[in-house]
Design an enzyme around this catalytic site. Structure first.
Site, mmCIF file in Angstrom:
data_model
loop_
_atom_site.group_PDB
_atom_site.id
_atom_site.type_symbol
_atom_site.label_atom_id
_atom_site.label_comp_id
_atom_site.label_asym_id
_atom_site.label_seq_id
_atom_site.Cartn_x
_atom_site.Cartn_y
_atom_site.Cartn_z
ATOM 1 C CE1 TYR A 1 16.841 47.782 -118.884
ATOM 2 C CE2 TYR A 1 17.193 45.809 -120.208
ATOM 3 C CZ TYR A 1 17.462 46.562 -119.082
ATOM 4 O OH TYR A 1 18.351 46.096 -118.142
ATOM 5 C CG ASP B 1 24.336 51.245 -116.216
ATOM 6 O OD1 ASP B 1 24.929 50.326 -115.613
ATOM 7 O OD2 ASP B 1 24.488 51.484 -117.428
#
Length: 287
Positions: free
Chosen positions: A124, A63
Site C-alpha cells: 500500500y 474499506d
C-alpha cells in the site's frame, strides 16, 4: 477449503484498479450500497448474458474510500462461458463498467491460484502533505492534508521498530476468530519534490484498519506530539491506544499484490489458511 476449481469451470485472474471515493468499499453489502465487487459482478453478468452472478474473490478487501491501482481478483466461470467470451470480454467490460473502476487484464489463472490466499504480500501507499497551503485541488481525493509540519526522519525512525512479525492487535480493529499476527516487511516514508510524503507499507497481509492506524501513529511522531519510540511501545502493549487515530481513507491506495512462482501457488494458499501464532504462544508451530 480447497483450491480445486469445480468441474467444468475455469479460474480467471483479473487485474484491476479503482478510485474508491464513491464506493462503500470492495465487498458487496446489504441495502444497495455501491461497491466495487458489486459493479464488476453486475457488469460480468451483463456482458456474458448470464442469469447467474459469478462471485469474485479479491486479494485485499479495501474499506470505503480506499483506492486501488494494483488490485487482483479471481472468478470461476463455466468453461463454455469463458470459451465464448474471453477474447472480447476485456473490451466489453470497459464499455459496461463505470469510469471509476477498470479491469486491465483477464487471463486463465495457473493451477492452485487463489487471489487472496496465494498472495505473499500486499503493498500500500499512503500519501500526505504538510504544505501550509493545503493539498493540490487536483490531488485532494488521494492525498491527506496534515496541518502540522512533519519530521520524516523521526517518522522513519519510529517505523523501524514496527518491522517484522508481531501481534498488531494495538493497530487493528479486532474481528472475532481472526488473528492479528502479521509480518510487516516494509514501512518507510519519503518526501517528494512536490511536498507529498509517501508512506510505503508492505506486509504478508493486513488486519482491519492496520495501515491507517500505523500511519496515524507515525503522524503523531512526525508532528512532535509523541517521541519516536512511542509507536513501538504501543505495539508491545498489545492493546488499542486511544491516542492512535485511524487516518482518513482517501490517502490510501493498494498499489500491488505479490505472488510466488506458479508451482508454489497451491502450497502458499494452504499455508495462508492456517491461523498464526507467535513463537512461544499457545498453539505455536501447529500446522
Amino acid at each position: 477449503m480447497s483450491d480445486d476449481v469445480a468441474s467444468g469451470h475455469v479460474r480467471v485472474r483479473l487485474d484491476l484498479s479503482y478510485d474508491g471515493t464513491a464506493f462503500s468499499g470492495w465487498a458487496k453489502q446489504a441495502g444497495g450500497r455501491r461497491t466495487v465487487q458489486g459493479e464488476i459482478e453486475d457488469a460480468l453478468r451483463t456482458v456474458t448474458r448470464s442469469r447467474e452472478t459469478y462471485e469474485l474473490t479479491v486479494a485485499g478487501r479495501t474499506d470505503a474510500g480506499v483506492h486501488a491501482r494494483g488490485q487482483v481478483a479471481h472468478v470461476d466461470l463455466p468453461r463454455e462461458v469463458w470459451a465464448e467470451h474471453h477474447d472480447k470480454l476485456l473490451k466489453r467490460l470497459a464499455g459496461r463498467l463505470p469510469k471509476d473502476v477498470r479491469v486491465w487484464a483477464l487471463r486463465e489463472a495457473p493451477q492452485g491460484f487463489d487471489a487472496r490466499f496465494s498472495a505473499v504480500w500486499r503493498r500500500y501507499a499512503y500519501r500526505v502533505t504538510d504544505n501550509p497551503g493545503g493539498v493540490d485541488p487536483l490531488l485532494r481525493g488521494h492525498v491527506l492534508w496534515h496541518d502540522w509540519p512533519l519530521d520524516v526522519d523521526a517518522m522513519n525512525e519510529a517505523a523501524r521498530a514496527l518491522l517484522g512479525e508481531h501481534d498488531f492487535a494495538a493497530y487493528c480493529k479486532k474481528r472475532e476468530g481472526a488473528t492479528t499476527i502479521r509480518t510487516l516487511q516494509e514501512l518507510s516514508l519519503e518526501k517528494g519534490t512536490d511536498g507529498i510524503i509517501t508512506a510505503t507499507v508492505r506486509a504478508d497481509a493486513f488486519c482491519h484498519n492496520m495501515v491507517r492506524s500505523l500511519i496515524g501513529a507515525l503522524l503523531f511522531v512526525g508532528d512532535g506530539h509523541r517521541p519516536p519510540d512511542w509507536p513501538g511501545k504501543v505495539l508491545a502493549a498489545g492493546v488499542r491506544d486511544s491516542a492512535v487515530h485511524v487516518v482518513r481513507p482517501h490517502g490510501l491506495t493498494l498499489e500491488e499484490v505479490g505472488y510466488p512462482a506458479d508451482e508454489l501457488l497451491a502450497a502458499r494458499s494452504r499455508e495462508a489458511r492456517n491461523k498464526r501464532s507467535l513463537p512461544g504462544a499457545p498453539g505455536a508451530g501447529c500446522c
